[in-house]
Write a protein that holds these residues in place. Structure first.
Motif, PDB file in Angstrom:
ATOM      1  N   ASP A  57       0.851  -1.181   0.000  1.00 34.77           N
ATOM      2  CA  ASP A  57       0.000   0.000   0.000  1.00 34.77           C
ATOM      3  C   ASP A  57       0.892   1.238   0.000  1.00 34.77           C
ATOM      4  O   ASP A  57       2.116   1.139  -0.009  1.00 34.77           O
ATOM      5  N   VAL A  58       0.270   2.399  -0.019  1.00 39.16           N
ATOM      6  CA  VAL A  58       0.999   3.668   0.023  1.00 39.16           C
ATOM      7  C   VAL A  58       0.830   4.211   1.439  1.00 39.16           C
ATOM      8  O   VAL A  58      -0.280   4.542   1.854  1.00 39.16           O
ATOM      9  N   ARG A  59       1.932   4.271   2.185  1.00 37.04           N
ATOM     10  CA  ARG A  59       1.902   4.717   3.574  1.00 37.04           C
ATOM     11  C   ARG A  59       2.215   6.205   3.648  1.00 37.04           C
ATOM     12  O   ARG A  59       3.214   6.667   3.089  1.00 37.04           O
ATOM     13  N   LEU A  60       1.374   6.940   4.369  1.00 40.59           N
ATOM     14  CA  LEU A  60       1.581   8.376   4.548  1.00 40.59           C
ATOM     15  C   LEU A  60       2.270   8.655   5.877  1.00 40.59           C
ATOM     16  O   LEU A  60       2.161   7.872   6.819  1.00 40.59           O
ATOM     17  N   SER A  61       2.918   9.794   5.945  1.00 41.63           N
ATOM     18  CA  SER A  61       3.609  10.206   7.165  1.00 41.63           C
ATOM     19  C   SER A  61       2.727  11.061   8.061  1.00 41.63           C
ATOM     20  O   SER A  61       3.164  11.479   9.132  1.00 41.63           O
ATOM     21  N   VAL A  62       1.505  11.346   7.643  1.00 43.73           N
ATOM     22  CA  VAL A  62       0.590  12.217   8.388  1.00 43.73           C
ATOM     23  C   VAL A  62      -0.767  11.534   8.554  1.00 43.73           C
ATOM     24  O   VAL A  62      -1.143  10.687   7.753  1.00 43.73           O
ATOM     25  N   PRO A  63      -1.525  11.938   9.593  1.00 40.71           N
ATOM     26  CA  PRO A  63      -2.896  11.437   9.716  1.00 40.71           C
ATOM     27  C   PRO A  63      -3.801  12.152   8.710  1.00 40.71           C
ATOM     28  O   PRO A  63      -3.415  13.168   8.125  1.00 40.71           O
ATOM     29  N   ARG A  64      -4.993  11.639   8.531  1.00 37.85           N
ATOM     30  CA  ARG A  64      -5.944  12.216   7.575  1.00 37.85           C
ATOM     31  C   ARG A  64      -6.138  13.713   7.788  1.00 37.85           C
ATOM     32  O   ARG A  64      -6.137  14.487   6.844  1.00 37.85           O
ATOM     33  N   ASP A  65      -6.283  14.142   9.047  1.00 38.10           N
ATOM     34  CA  ASP A  65      -6.534  15.566   9.296  1.00 38.10           C
ATOM     35  C   ASP A  65      -5.294  16.433   9.074  1.00 38.10           C
ATOM     36  O   ASP A  65      -5.382  17.651   9.111  1.00 38.10           O
ATOM     37  N   GLY A  66      -4.146  15.828   8.808  1.00 30.91           N
ATOM     38  CA  GLY A  66      -2.938  16.574   8.495  1.00 30.91           C
ATOM     39  C   GLY A  66      -2.756  16.830   7.008  1.00 30.91           C
ATOM     40  O   GLY A  66      -1.779  17.455   6.596  1.00 30.91           O
ATOM     41  N   LEU A  67      -3.699  16.345   6.188  1.00 28.14           N
ATOM     42  CA  LEU A  67      -3.610  16.545   4.736  1.00 28.14           C
ATOM     43  C   LEU A  67      -4.133  17.931   4.363  1.00 28.14           C
ATOM     44  O   LEU A  67      -5.018  18.464   5.034  1.00 28.14           O
TER      45      LEU A  67
END
Length: 129
Positions: free
Chosen positions: A92-102
């Motif tokens: 998968d594609v892992r992000l370094s931030v939570p959803r609300d940090g986008l």
């Protein structure tokens, strides 16, 4: 990673935030040319507006129409996730931030489906997508 086959390594992969919450699938990509002249992924595009651009004919038009109805004509671009928020690429594609940090809201159709359909499926919070 110097080389990326977007059809194999990115498109249709699950995007997961830093809190291990599945957010969306990669529907399309935006590229920009760097100062060195090389093209790079700048943004992951999500939702029917992005997916509609990948398909031609009636299906693409329907998906783009769904995007316009959900997001409004004032927001013609599909929502995106800046590439700088990508931590790593695995299954998968892992992000370094939570959803609300986008910096942008993700696709409301995908959010509705997740909240009202997928979340009701036993074990769905632990599914790999």
């Amino acid at each position: 990673m110097d080389y990326l086959d977007v059809n194999v390594d990115l498109l249709d992969r699950q995007v997961v935030d830093s809190e291990d919450v599945p957010l969306c699938k990669v529907d399309d990509l935006r590229f920009e040319r760097g100062e060195d002249g090389r093209w790079r992924v700048s943004e992951i595009l999500v939702g029917p507006g992005a997916l509609g651009d990948r398909f031609q004919g009636r299906l693409g038009a329907v998906l783009t129409g769904i995007h316009r109805r959900l997001r409004g004509l004032s927001e013609p671009r599909p929502p995106g996730i800046e590439w700088r928020n990508v931590l790593r690429l695995d299954s998968d594609v892992r992000l370094s931030v939570p959803r609300d940090g986008l910096s942008s809201d993700l696709d409301p159709l995908e959010q509705w489906l997740r909240d009202h359909i997928v979340e009701r499926i036993p074990g769905s919070r632990h599914a790999s997508g």
